[in-house]
Design a protein around this motif. Structure first.
Motif, PDB file in Angstrom:
ATOM      1  N   ARG A 214       9.589   0.983  -0.002  1.00 41.44           N
ATOM      2  CA  ARG A 214      10.706   0.241  -0.606  1.00 41.44           C
ATOM      3  C   ARG A 214      11.655  -0.272   0.468  1.00 41.44           C
ATOM      4  O   ARG A 214      12.254  -1.337   0.319  1.00 41.44           O
ATOM      5  CB  ARG A 214      11.446   1.120  -1.602  1.00 41.44           C
ATOM      6  N   TRP A 215      11.808   0.464   1.576  1.00 42.69           N
ATOM      7  CA  TRP A 215      12.680   0.042   2.660  1.00 42.69           C
ATOM      8  C   TRP A 215      12.073  -1.159   3.394  1.00 42.69           C
ATOM      9  O   TRP A 215      12.790  -2.072   3.782  1.00 42.69           O
ATOM     10  CB  TRP A 215      12.904   1.208   3.616  1.00 42.69           C
TER      11      TRP A 215
ATOM     12  N   PRO B 113       0.807  -1.225   0.000  1.00 41.14           N
ATOM     13  CA  PRO B 113       0.000   0.000   0.000  1.00 41.14           C
ATOM     14  C   PRO B 113       0.845   1.283   0.000  1.00 41.14           C
ATOM     15  O   PRO B 113       0.386   2.326  -0.447  1.00 41.14           O
ATOM     16  CB  PRO B 113      -0.812  -0.085   1.290  1.00 41.14           C
ATOM     17  N   LEU B 114       2.074   1.182   0.473  1.00 40.65           N
ATOM     18  CA  LEU B 114       2.914   2.375   0.569  1.00 40.65           C
ATOM     19  C   LEU B 114       3.574   2.754  -0.753  1.00 40.65           C
ATOM     20  O   LEU B 114       3.919   3.918  -0.952  1.00 40.65           O
ATOM     21  CB  LEU B 114       3.998   2.165   1.633  1.00 40.65           C
ATOM     22  N   VAL B 115       3.781   1.805  -1.656  1.00 37.01           N
ATOM     23  CA  VAL B 115       4.510   2.097  -2.892  1.00 37.01           C
ATOM     24  C   VAL B 115       3.593   2.375  -4.081  1.00 37.01           C
ATOM     25  O   VAL B 115       4.069   2.504  -5.203  1.00 37.01           O
ATOM     26  CB  VAL B 115       5.490   0.952  -3.250  1.00 37.01           C
ATOM     27  N   ARG B 116       2.316   2.507  -3.855  1.00 38.93           N
ATOM     28  CA  ARG B 116       1.388   2.771  -4.952  1.00 38.93           C
ATOM     29  C   ARG B 116       1.578   4.170  -5.515  1.00 38.93           C
ATOM     30  O   ARG B 116       2.074   5.084  -4.855  1.00 38.93           O
ATOM     31  CB  ARG B 116      -0.041   2.607  -4.451  1.00 38.93           C
ATOM     32  N   GLU B 117       1.161   4.330  -6.761  1.00 42.09           N
ATOM     33  CA  GLU B 117       1.228   5.624  -7.433  1.00 42.09           C
ATOM     34  C   GLU B 117       0.412   6.657  -6.671  1.00 42.09           C
ATOM     35  O   GLU B 117      -0.638   6.336  -6.112  1.00 42.09           O
ATOM     36  CB  GLU B 117       0.704   5.509  -8.868  1.00 42.09           C
ATOM     37  N   GLY B 118       0.850   7.880  -6.683  1.00 39.64           N
ATOM     38  CA  GLY B 118       0.127   8.953  -6.037  1.00 39.64           C
ATOM     39  C   GLY B 118       0.529   9.189  -4.592  1.00 39.64           C
ATOM     40  O   GLY B 118       0.082  10.143  -3.976  1.00 39.64           O
ATOM     41  N   ARG B 119       1.348   8.325  -4.031  1.00 38.87           N
ATOM     42  CA  ARG B 119       1.823   8.517  -2.662  1.00 38.87           C
ATOM     43  C   ARG B 119       3.000   9.495  -2.671  1.00 38.87           C
ATOM     44  O   ARG B 119       3.731   9.577  -3.660  1.00 38.87           O
ATOM     45  CB  ARG B 119       2.296   7.192  -2.052  1.00 38.87           C
ATOM     46  N   PRO B 120       3.211  10.212  -1.599  1.00 40.30           N
ATOM     47  CA  PRO B 120       4.385  11.090  -1.530  1.00 40.30           C
ATOM     48  C   PRO B 120       5.681  10.290  -1.630  1.00 40.30           C
ATOM     49  O   PRO B 120       5.713   9.089  -1.319  1.00 40.30           O
ATOM     50  CB  PRO B 120       4.263  11.746  -0.148  1.00 40.30           C
ATOM     51  N   ASP B 121       6.730  10.953  -2.044  1.00 46.35           N
ATOM     52  CA  ASP B 121       8.012  10.271  -2.249  1.00 46.35           C
ATOM     53  C   ASP B 121       8.542   9.630  -0.969  1.00 46.35           C
ATOM     54  O   ASP B 121       9.099   8.534  -0.996  1.00 46.35           O
ATOM     55  CB  ASP B 121       9.052  11.238  -2.805  1.00 46.35           C
ATOM     56  N   TRP B 122       8.374  10.300   0.157  1.00 46.86           N
ATOM     57  CA  TRP B 122       8.913   9.745   1.396  1.00 46.86           C
ATOM     58  C   TRP B 122       8.148   8.493   1.827  1.00 46.86           C
ATOM     59  O   TRP B 122       8.728   7.577   2.391  1.00 46.86           O
ATOM     60  CB  TRP B 122       8.935  10.784   2.511  1.00 46.86           C
TER      61      TRP B 122
END
Length: 84
Positions: A57-58, A42-51
């Motif tokens: 990814r981490w 859920p964190l790496v989906r498009e539209g999420r902020p870069d951080w």
């Protein structure tokens, strides 16, 4: 509750959490990998902020090459480095 007692409880809680994570990773590697994937997707989906995407990814487990080893497993058995 005094500050030193609170600090002591926090350090003990952190030690227990780290120990539990270590045991889970060693004893249940597939379940740990699936949990990391479920948290990271859920964190790496498009539209999420870069951080947020960087955090995803981490958290995500490293990519493994399916079928790269003799058994296609965890790549830690060392079967490829054995001689004839």
């Amino acid at each position: 509750m005094s500050a030193s007692l609170l600090l002591q409880y926090a350090v003990i809680g952190l030690a227990v959490a780290v120990s539990a994570a270590f045991v889970a990773k060693k004893q249940f590697p597939n379940a740990t990998r699936r949990l990391r994937m479920a948290c990271a997707l859920p964190l790496v989906r498009e539209g999420r902020p870069d951080w947020v995407r960087a955090m995803g990814r981490w958290i995500a487990p490293p990519a493994s090459l399916i079928g790269a080893g003799a058994c296609g497993g965890c790549d830690s058995c060392g079967s490829a480095s054995r001689g004839p």
